[in-house]
Design a protein around this motif. Structure first.
Motif, PDB file in Angstrom:
ATOM      1  N   ASP A 103     -81.262  50.195  73.497  1.00 56.14           N
ATOM      2  CA  ASP A 103     -81.035  48.749  73.576  1.00 56.14           C
ATOM      3  C   ASP A 103     -79.527  48.578  73.510  1.00 56.14           C
ATOM      4  N   ASP A 104     -78.882  49.366  72.696  1.00 58.66           N
ATOM      5  CA  ASP A 104     -77.515  49.158  72.281  1.00 58.66           C
ATOM      6  C   ASP A 104     -76.590  50.230  72.904  1.00 58.66           C
ATOM      7  N   GLY A 105     -77.211  51.041  73.599  1.00 54.07           N
ATOM      8  CA  GLY A 105     -76.226  52.209  74.350  1.00 54.07           C
ATOM      9  C   GLY A 105     -75.664  53.123  73.342  1.00 54.07           C
ATOM     10  N   LEU A 106     -76.101  53.276  72.302  1.00 52.66           N
ATOM     11  CA  LEU A 106     -75.276  54.045  71.258  1.00 52.66           C
ATOM     12  C   LEU A 106     -75.612  55.553  71.491  1.00 52.66           C
ATOM     13  N   THR A 107     -74.711  56.555  71.116  1.00 48.70           N
ATOM     14  CA  THR A 107     -74.918  57.802  71.140  1.00 48.70           C
ATOM     15  C   THR A 107     -75.090  58.486  69.613  1.00 48.70           C
ATOM     16  N   HIS A 108     -74.290  57.891  68.609  1.00 47.92           N
ATOM     17  CA  HIS A 108     -74.041  58.264  67.231  1.00 47.92           C
ATOM     18  C   HIS A 108     -74.162  57.179  66.283  1.00 47.92           C
ATOM     19  N   PHE A 109     -74.570  57.738  65.095  1.00 48.47           N
ATOM     20  CA  PHE A 109     -74.637  57.039  63.951  1.00 48.47           C
ATOM     21  C   PHE A 109     -73.614  57.655  62.823  1.00 48.47           C
ATOM     22  N   LEU A 110     -72.793  56.693  62.339  1.00 44.05           N
ATOM     23  CA  LEU A 110     -72.095  57.229  60.960  1.00 44.05           C
ATOM     24  C   LEU A 110     -72.540  56.436  59.903  1.00 44.05           C
ATOM     25  N   THR A 111     -72.426  57.062  58.617  1.00 47.94           N
ATOM     26  CA  THR A 111     -72.843  56.497  57.247  1.00 47.94           C
ATOM     27  C   THR A 111     -71.970  56.869  56.288  1.00 47.94           C
ATOM     28  N   TYR A 112     -71.812  56.388  55.341  1.00 50.53           N
ATOM     29  CA  TYR A 112     -71.539  56.726  53.974  1.00 50.53           C
ATOM     30  C   TYR A 112     -72.700  56.781  53.046  1.00 50.53           C
ATOM     31  N   ALA A 113     -73.376  57.890  52.821  1.00 50.70           N
ATOM     32  CA  ALA A 113     -74.734  57.886  52.023  1.00 50.70           C
ATOM     33  C   ALA A 113     -74.457  58.171  50.735  1.00 50.70           C
ATOM     34  N   ASP A 114     -75.207  57.524  50.069  1.00 46.13           N
ATOM     35  CA  ASP A 114     -75.284  57.665  48.265  1.00 46.13           C
ATOM     36  C   ASP A 114     -75.548  58.905  48.168  1.00 46.13           C
ATOM     37  N   ASN A 115     -75.077  59.675  47.116  1.00 43.62           N
ATOM     38  CA  ASN A 115     -75.424  60.895  46.691  1.00 43.62           C
ATOM     39  C   ASN A 115     -76.971  61.098  46.803  1.00 43.62           C
ATOM     40  N   ASN A 116     -77.677  60.080  46.146  1.00 51.95           N
ATOM     41  CA  ASN A 116     -79.008  60.491  46.093  1.00 51.95           C
ATOM     42  C   ASN A 116     -80.021  60.281  47.236  1.00 51.95           C
ATOM     43  N   ALA A 117     -79.245  60.037  48.315  1.00 52.56           N
ATOM     44  CA  ALA A 117     -79.907  59.649  49.566  1.00 52.56           C
ATOM     45  C   ALA A 117     -79.470  60.695  50.614  1.00 52.56           C
ATOM     46  N   VAL A 118     -78.452  61.604  50.253  1.00 54.49           N
ATOM     47  CA  VAL A 118     -78.050  62.758  51.239  1.00 54.49           C
ATOM     48  C   VAL A 118     -79.393  63.474  51.707  1.00 54.49           C
ATOM     49  N   GLY A 119     -80.106  63.615  50.785  1.00 55.29           N
ATOM     50  CA  GLY A 119     -81.290  64.520  51.174  1.00 55.29           C
ATOM     51  C   GLY A 119     -82.174  63.975  52.305  1.00 55.29           C
ATOM     52  N   TYR A 120     -82.435  62.637  51.996  1.00 54.59           N
ATOM     53  CA  TYR A 120     -83.220  61.685  53.188  1.00 54.59           C
ATOM     54  C   TYR A 120     -82.388  61.818  54.391  1.00 54.59           C
ATOM     55  N   PHE A 121     -81.237  61.549  54.365  1.00 52.94           N
ATOM     56  CA  PHE A 121     -80.425  61.638  55.724  1.00 52.94           C
ATOM     57  C   PHE A 121     -80.332  62.871  56.498  1.00 52.94           C
ATOM     58  N   PHE A 122     -80.397  64.045  55.489  1.00 52.70           N
ATOM     59  CA  PHE A 122     -80.429  65.368  56.109  1.00 52.70           C
ATOM     60  C   PHE A 122     -81.603  65.339  56.888  1.00 52.70           C
ATOM     61  N   LYS A 123     -82.709  65.135  56.411  1.00 53.29           N
ATOM     62  CA  LYS A 123     -84.291  64.905  56.986  1.00 53.29           C
ATOM     63  C   LYS A 123     -84.385  64.178  58.250  1.00 53.29           C
ATOM     64  N   GLN A 124     -83.274  63.291  58.200  1.00 49.64           N
ATOM     65  CA  GLN A 124     -83.218  62.333  59.455  1.00 49.64           C
ATOM     66  C   GLN A 124     -82.338  62.813  60.552  1.00 49.64           C
ATOM     67  N   GLY A 125     -81.942  63.964  60.293  1.00 48.22           N
ATOM     68  CA  GLY A 125     -80.877  64.691  61.132  1.00 48.22           C
ATOM     69  C   GLY A 125     -79.427  64.362  61.044  1.00 48.22           C
ATOM     70  N   PHE A 126     -79.245  63.800  59.942  1.00 48.94           N
ATOM     71  CA  PHE A 126     -77.703  63.509  59.971  1.00 48.94           C
ATOM     72  C   PHE A 126     -77.018  64.737  59.288  1.00 48.94           C
ATOM     73  N   THR A 127     -75.807  65.207  59.442  1.00 53.10           N
ATOM     74  CA  THR A 127     -74.982  66.144  59.113  1.00 53.10           C
ATOM     75  C   THR A 127     -73.580  65.981  58.530  1.00 53.10           C
ATOM     76  N   LYS A 128     -73.210  66.800  57.571  1.00 53.52           N
ATOM     77  CA  LYS A 128     -71.773  66.437  56.898  1.00 53.52           C
ATOM     78  C   LYS A 128     -70.565  66.657  57.924  1.00 53.52           C
ATOM     79  N   GLU A 129     -70.965  67.399  59.010  1.00 56.20           N
ATOM     80  CA  GLU A 129     -70.053  67.598  60.196  1.00 56.20           C
ATOM     81  C   GLU A 129     -70.024  66.502  61.255  1.00 56.20           C
ATOM     82  N   ILE A 130     -68.822  66.117  61.243  1.00 56.34           N
ATOM     83  CA  ILE A 130     -68.455  64.910  62.106  1.00 56.34           C
ATOM     84  C   ILE A 130     -68.242  65.585  63.529  1.00 56.34           C
ATOM     85  N   THR A 131     -68.853  65.455  64.643  1.00 53.85           N
ATOM     86  CA  THR A 131     -68.397  65.984  65.867  1.00 53.85           C
ATOM     87  C   THR A 131     -67.673  64.912  66.794  1.00 53.85           C
ATOM     88  N   MET A 132     -67.949  63.662  66.438  1.00 54.25           N
ATOM     89  CA  MET A 132     -67.271  62.735  67.525  1.00 54.25           C
ATOM     90  C   MET A 132     -65.644  62.867  67.085  1.00 54.25           C
TER      91      MET A 132
END
Ligand code: ACO
Length: 165
Positions: A103-132
């Protein structure tokens, strides 16, 4: 369980849900100033993907789509305390990904993850490596002290959710 995405569009029911979501964020993200949460959740350039259970909001993600740059910035994410660790956070993110891509036509998400949520974001396919490339996002999103800058690349074809027949 319903997954609905709205911004502050003046519709009473949407406002009620957005205020409920704002209250969940305020409780679950105690280090965030409350005025800042209200400002972004109610800002018309932000949208919120919400989980509605028995017509009550039990969690959500507030994000800002930068449509011209084809990426979105996740500002806040939370599930209300008594509904955590039931898989809702994962389903919520999958609904967000599908909506953002289709619906928005996006290809990427970026976020500043709280340290206690980094594990959750990893499991959702987020990485610390920024490819954009930097010129796609620099100057668009605010620098934020604390938190881990993370990226998620959306698959162009993968069905993230089971679409109704
Ligand atoms: N650290 C590591 N792993 C986690 C965390 C965590 N903090 N939270 C959940 N997980 C894991 C779960 O164990 C589960 O793993 P599995 O798939 O192997 O079983 C997986 O992540 C998904 O769990 P869900 O049940 O889908 O997650 P939940 O519904 O509990 O939602 C959330 C996760 C949103 C992080 C919730 O715990 C929450 O609201 N936390 C408080 C607020 C918060 O920290 N929000 C993020 C701040 S960062 C930001 O807003 C940009």
């Amino acid at each position: 369980l319903k997954f609905l995405c709205y911004s502050n569009d003046g519709v009473d029911q949407h406002m009620i849900w957005l205020i409920g979501l704002k209250n969940i964020f305020a409780r679950q993200l105690p280090n965030m100033p409350k005025e800042y949460i209200v400002r972004l959740v109610m800002d018309r350039s932000h949208k919120s993907m919400m989980i509605i259970k028995n017509s009550q909001v039990v969690g959500g993600i507030t994000y800002r789509p930068y449509v011209s740059q084809r990426f979105g910035e996740i500002a806040f994410l939370a599930i209300t305390a008594d509904e955590q660790v039931k898989g809702y956070g994962t389903r919520l993110m999958n609904h967000l990904k599908q909506h953002a891509r289709d619906d928005d036509g996006l290809t990427h998400f970026l976020t500043y993850a709280d340290n206690n949520a980094v594990g959750y974001f990893f499991k959702q396919g987020f990485t610390k490596e920024i490819t954009m490339e930097k010129d796609r996002w620099q100057g668009y999103i605010k620098d934020y002290d604390g938190g881990t800058f993370m990226e998620c690349q959306l698959d162009s074809k993968l069905p993230y959710i089971d679409l109704p027949a």
